[in-house]
Scaffold this motif. Sequence first.
Motif, mmCIF file in Angstrom:
data_model
loop_
_atom_site.group_PDB
_atom_site.id
_atom_site.type_symbol
_atom_site.label_atom_id
_atom_site.label_comp_id
_atom_site.label_asym_id
_atom_site.label_seq_id
_atom_site.Cartn_x
_atom_site.Cartn_y
_atom_site.Cartn_z
ATOM 1 N N ASN A 5 3.499 -9.433 -0.124
ATOM 2 C CA ASN A 5 3.340 -8.427 -1.176
ATOM 3 C C ASN A 5 1.977 -7.767 -0.980
ATOM 4 O OD1 ASN A 5 5.778 -9.038 -2.988
ATOM 5 N ND2 ASN A 5 4.815 -11.038 -2.778
ATOM 6 N N MET A 6 2.007 -6.549 -0.486
ATOM 7 C CA MET A 6 0.748 -5.881 -0.147
ATOM 8 C C MET A 6 0.940 -4.374 -0.245
ATOM 9 S SD MET A 6 -1.432 -6.195 3.422
ATOM 10 C CE MET A 6 -3.223 -6.060 3.398
ATOM 11 N N TYR A 7 -0.111 -3.692 -0.644
ATOM 12 C CA TYR A 7 -0.080 -2.227 -0.598
ATOM 13 C C TYR A 7 -1.447 -1.708 -0.164
ATOM 14 C CZ TYR A 7 -2.553 -1.978 -5.128
ATOM 15 O OH TYR A 7 -3.475 -2.079 -6.140
ATOM 16 N N ILE A 8 -1.429 -0.505 0.402
ATOM 17 C CA ILE A 8 -2.664 0.185 0.765
ATOM 18 C C ILE A 8 -2.592 1.588 0.164
ATOM 19 C CG2 ILE A 8 -4.193 0.970 2.601
ATOM 20 C CD1 ILE A 8 -3.090 -1.176 4.395
ATOM 21 N N ALA A 9 -3.548 1.885 -0.678
ATOM 22 C CA ALA A 9 -3.606 3.181 -1.350
ATOM 23 C C ALA A 9 -4.783 3.980 -0.815
ATOM 24 C CB ALA A 9 -3.749 2.991 -2.862
ATOM 25 N N LEU A 10 -4.614 5.294 -0.736
ATOM 26 C CA LEU A 10 -5.695 6.190 -0.334
ATOM 27 C C LEU A 10 -6.087 7.065 -1.515
ATOM 28 C CD1 LEU A 10 -4.518 7.181 3.258
ATOM 29 C CD2 LEU A 10 -6.131 5.392 2.574
ATOM 30 N N TYR A 11 -7.289 7.621 -1.435
ATOM 31 C CA TYR A 11 -7.874 8.304 -2.593
ATOM 32 C C TYR A 11 -8.359 9.695 -2.216
ATOM 33 C CZ TYR A 11 -11.033 9.135 -6.553
ATOM 34 O OH TYR A 11 -11.672 9.666 -7.645
ATOM 35 N N GLU A 12 -8.014 10.675 -3.063
ATOM 36 C CA GLU A 12 -8.522 12.041 -2.926
ATOM 37 C C GLU A 12 -9.473 12.319 -4.086
ATOM 38 O OE1 GLU A 12 -5.364 14.821 -2.745
ATOM 39 O OE2 GLU A 12 -4.530 14.034 -0.871
ATOM 40 N N GLU A 67 0.136 4.811 0.572
ATOM 41 C CA GLU A 67 0.549 5.139 1.937
ATOM 42 C C GLU A 67 1.449 4.065 2.523
ATOM 43 O OE1 GLU A 67 0.960 7.336 5.296
ATOM 44 O OE2 GLU A 67 -0.132 7.969 3.486
ATOM 45 N N LEU A 68 1.301 2.826 2.063
ATOM 46 C CA LEU A 68 2.047 1.707 2.641
ATOM 47 C C LEU A 68 2.199 0.619 1.587
ATOM 48 C CD1 LEU A 68 1.452 0.086 6.108
ATOM 49 C CD2 LEU A 68 1.154 -1.318 4.068
ATOM 50 N N ALA A 69 3.389 0.012 1.500
ATOM 51 C CA ALA A 69 3.604 -1.066 0.533
ATOM 52 C C ALA A 69 4.694 -2.006 1.027
ATOM 53 C CB ALA A 69 3.980 -0.496 -0.837
ATOM 54 N N PHE A 70 4.493 -3.307 0.772
ATOM 55 C CA PHE A 70 5.479 -4.336 1.088
ATOM 56 C C PHE A 70 5.740 -5.174 -0.154
ATOM 57 C CE2 PHE A 70 3.965 -3.160 5.210
ATOM 58 C CZ PHE A 70 5.008 -3.409 6.090
ATOM 59 N N LEU A 71 7.008 -5.478 -0.409
ATOM 60 C CA LEU A 71 7.397 -6.384 -1.487
ATOM 61 C C LEU A 71 8.322 -7.441 -0.904
ATOM 62 C CD1 LEU A 71 8.097 -4.140 -4.622
ATOM 63 C CD2 LEU A 71 6.146 -5.651 -4.207
ATOM 64 N N ASP A 72 7.956 -8.702 -1.116
ATOM 65 C CA ASP A 72 8.746 -9.831 -0.596
ATOM 66 C C ASP A 72 8.980 -9.694 0.906
ATOM 67 O OD1 ASP A 72 8.972 -10.941 -3.175
ATOM 68 O OD2 ASP A 72 10.660 -9.609 -3.625
ATOM 69 N N GLY A 73 7.968 -9.192 1.596
ATOM 70 C CA GLY A 73 8.032 -9.090 3.047
ATOM 71 C C GLY A 73 8.752 -7.875 3.579
ATOM 72 N N ARG A 74 9.288 -7.035 2.690
ATOM 73 C CA ARG A 74 10.037 -5.849 3.126
ATOM 74 C C ARG A 74 9.258 -4.577 2.799
ATOM 75 N NH1 ARG A 74 13.810 -8.956 0.455
ATOM 76 N NH2 ARG A 74 13.680 -7.573 -1.358
ATOM 77 N N PRO A 75 9.246 -3.611 3.739
ATOM 78 C CA PRO A 75 8.547 -2.356 3.457
ATOM 79 C C PRO A 75 9.248 -1.580 2.347
ATOM 80 C CG PRO A 75 9.773 -2.215 5.517
ATOM 81 C CD PRO A 75 9.839 -3.641 5.082
ATOM 82 N N GLU A 76 8.464 -0.968 1.474
ATOM 83 C CA GLU A 76 8.977 -0.200 0.350
ATOM 84 C C GLU A 76 9.201 1.262 0.743
ATOM 85 O OE1 GLU A 76 9.200 -1.238 -3.544
ATOM 86 O OE2 GLU A 76 10.124 -2.452 -1.958
ATOM 87 N N ASN A 77 10.216 1.862 0.152
ATOM 88 C CA ASN A 77 10.455 3.295 0.323
ATOM 89 C C ASN A 77 9.606 4.033 -0.705
ATOM 90 O OD1 ASN A 77 11.373 5.910 0.585
ATOM 91 N ND2 ASN A 77 13.516 5.321 0.809
ATOM 92 N N HIS A 103 -18.812 6.093 0.212
ATOM 93 C CA HIS A 103 -17.578 6.707 -0.262
ATOM 94 C C HIS A 103 -16.397 5.762 -0.078
ATOM 95 C CE1 HIS A 103 -19.480 10.704 -0.690
ATOM 96 N NE2 HIS A 103 -20.224 10.267 0.306
ATOM 97 N N VAL A 104 -15.570 5.667 -1.109
ATOM 98 C CA VAL A 104 -14.374 4.832 -1.063
ATOM 99 C C VAL A 104 -13.178 5.711 -0.705
ATOM 100 C CG1 VAL A 104 -12.849 3.302 -2.348
ATOM 101 C CG2 VAL A 104 -15.311 3.204 -2.731
ATOM 102 N N LEU A 105 -12.507 5.360 0.386
ATOM 103 C CA LEU A 105 -11.367 6.129 0.858
ATOM 104 C C LEU A 105 -10.053 5.608 0.295
ATOM 105 C CD1 LEU A 105 -13.689 6.709 2.934
ATOM 106 C CD2 LEU A 105 -11.917 6.996 4.642
ATOM 107 N N GLY A 106 -10.067 4.370 -0.222
ATOM 108 C CA GLY A 106 -8.835 3.799 -0.755
ATOM 109 C C GLY A 106 -9.004 2.328 -1.071
ATOM 110 N N VAL A 107 -7.870 1.618 -1.164
ATOM 111 C CA VAL A 107 -7.865 0.211 -1.560
ATOM 112 C C VAL A 107 -6.795 -0.543 -0.770
ATOM 113 C CG1 VAL A 107 -7.315 -1.394 -3.451
ATOM 114 C CG2 VAL A 107 -8.735 0.612 -3.886
ATOM 115 N N ILE A 108 -7.133 -1.766 -0.341
ATOM 116 C CA ILE A 108 -6.156 -2.703 0.222
ATOM 117 C C ILE A 108 -5.976 -3.823 -0.798
ATOM 118 C CG2 ILE A 108 -5.575 -4.235 2.135
ATOM 119 C CD1 ILE A 108 -7.603 -2.755 3.843
ATOM 120 N N ALA A 109 -4.742 -4.108 -1.176
ATOM 121 C CA ALA A 109 -4.487 -5.167 -2.154
ATOM 122 C C ALA A 109 -3.315 -6.026 -1.701
ATOM 123 C CB ALA A 109 -4.191 -4.569 -3.527
ATOM 124 N N THR A 110 -3.442 -7.332 -1.893
ATOM 125 C CA THR A 110 -2.367 -8.269 -1.602
ATOM 126 C C THR A 110 -2.265 -9.249 -2.753
ATOM 127 O OG1 THR A 110 -1.488 -9.805 0.057
ATOM 128 C CG2 THR A 110 -3.871 -9.851 -0.310
#
Length: 318
Positions: free
Chosen positions: A159-166, A175-185, A250-257
């Motif tokens: 369970n992981m996502y990576i968000a970018l920031y404007e 930009e990218l997310a996984f739930l229960d090991g599967r990539p999210e649409n 400057h913060v470009l985004g966040v990585i979270a798991t």
Amino acid sequence: TVFKTREARLINDVRKAKDYNRIYKKAQSEIAIPLIYRGEALGTLNTESQRLGAYSELDIRTLRVFADIAAIAIRVAQDRFEIITEIQNKTKEIQDQMQELQKRGENLHQLNYRLERKNASFEALTEIGQQLTASIQRGEHEILSIIHQQASRIMDTDNMYIALYEPEHDLVYFELAFLDGRPENIEHDERWKPRSGGKGRTEWIIRNKKPILTYTKEDAETWYEQPDTKDYIGQKFASWLGVPIEFGEHVLGVIATYHKTDEFKYGPDDQTILTLMGRQAAIALTNARLVRQLDKRINELDVIRALGEDLSQNAITA
């Protein structure tokens, strides 16, 4: 002068410039461009000619592109050096800890497990550096996929996502997310749609430039009890770790798991490693965006040159 004023300077005849320090004795004309990154002057880029009036405003625009590249390259090199130094310091710290644990006679199995996990962490960091520097043509999604892939070698990232920031629009997009090991649409799921002015943990990390590590579900519930916060998922996870993707100030985004049911899934070591990965991602993202900016600027210069040639041709014809 250019370094202090942070403005480009064109001198068509150095003999007429009273404050010109003529180091190269044959120089007749010169351009000097400041190397600026995020408002900070890092130095200057200078070129001289033996001919009078050798340069034009178009040359200033051209050299400014190279100056922008140089400034970011210098800043990237500085940041990379800091990361390498930090990894070396952590390695020495771990070696010292291992020696101390051996002296104290700590359980050998536990000692080996810790050592193997540390080694895997630094191998992953090295692999990330090699993959991200192999090509500056990588897109944002490819860069972030490398981060997820290498992080998976060390910690649970099912369970992981990576968000970018404007920052211009205070907009967070995933930009990218996984739930229960599967990539999210992401494009077709409402939970991952972009949001502006948000109040979640992602936005908190971006605005405060600090990581968040919660060990238990109770910790998560306590965090959301703070004023001006919002739970966008509707579920308090048992373990959660998020770090900023930070380049300079400057913060470009966040990585979270996170983990839905297991508590104490992540610890300070995971936070340190993920933070270093975030900094490597920031360097790669900055490079990728620089390449896009460079392509755009080169296209603009090509248009200007073509226009100049047309005008010159028309003038000759007239």
